[in-house]
Design a protein around this motif. Structure first.
Motif, PDB file in Angstrom:
ATOM      1  N   ASP A  93      37.148  47.975  38.305  1.00  0.00           N
ATOM      2  CA  ASP A  93      38.454  47.794  38.939  1.00  0.00           C
ATOM      3  C   ASP A  93      39.545  48.268  37.994  1.00  0.00           C
ATOM      4  N   ASN A  94      40.636  48.785  38.571  1.00  0.00           N
ATOM      5  CA  ASN A  94      41.764  49.113  37.704  1.00  0.00           C
ATOM      6  C   ASN A  94      42.502  47.820  37.366  1.00  0.00           C
ATOM      7  N   TYR A  95      43.465  47.901  36.495  1.00  0.00           N
ATOM      8  CA  TYR A  95      44.156  46.717  35.992  1.00  0.00           C
ATOM      9  C   TYR A  95      44.766  45.887  37.120  1.00  0.00           C
ATOM     10  N   ALA A  96      45.452  46.531  38.053  1.00  0.00           N
ATOM     11  CA  ALA A  96      46.116  45.802  39.158  1.00  0.00           C
ATOM     12  C   ALA A  96      45.081  45.069  40.011  1.00  0.00           C
ATOM     13  N   GLU A  97      43.970  45.728  40.313  1.00  0.00           N
ATOM     14  CA  GLU A  97      42.923  45.085  41.114  1.00  0.00           C
ATOM     15  C   GLU A  97      42.286  43.926  40.362  1.00  0.00           C
ATOM     16  N   ARG A  99      43.695  42.031  38.099  1.00  0.00           N
ATOM     17  CA  ARG A  99      44.655  40.902  38.082  1.00  0.00           C
ATOM     18  C   ARG A  99      44.659  40.160  39.400  1.00  0.00           C
ATOM     19  N   LEU A 100      44.569  40.889  40.495  1.00  0.00           N
ATOM     20  CA  LEU A 100      44.537  40.253  41.817  1.00  0.00           C
ATOM     21  C   LEU A 100      43.275  39.429  42.009  1.00  0.00           C
TER      22      LEU A 100
END
Length: 102
Positions: A93-97, A99-100
């Motif tokens: 996952d990328n950082y934003a994903e 964190r979610l």
């Protein structure tokens, strides 16, 4: 994810764009570069990568830059490694994903 696309081994470029047109043998180039002949033979056979030392020597001899040779090697390494680990990398996952999900 960014795709890197097709990349050519720097040894192929050295062989096809420099040695063949100039009618240079790997042994002769190795003599000019002051390196063992096997280093250049393995490079043009695409069995070994361009090292920083070789990039510096090729750049001096062919009036290019060391970055030219190293960038080709890096692009080749990323393309081949990316193809091998495509599924593994896709599962990250990328950082934003991330964190979610937390």
């Amino acid at each position: 994810m960014t795709t890197l696309g097709f990349s050519v081994h720097p040894g192929e470029i050295l062989r096809e764009e420099y040695l063949v047109p100039l009618k240079l043998k790997p042994y002769t180039l190795a003599k000019y570069l002051h390196v063992p002949r096997t280093r250049i033979e393995r490079l043009v056979a695409e069995h070994t990568p361009v090292t920083p030392d070789t990039a510096l020597r090729l750049a001096k001899f062919f009036d290019t830059t060391p970055q030219f040779w190293m960038n080709m090697q890096t692009a080749y390494d990323l393309a081949t490694e990316g193809a091998v680990k495509k599924d593994e990398i896709a599962a990250i996952d990328n950082y934003a994903e991330a964190r979610l999900a937390a």
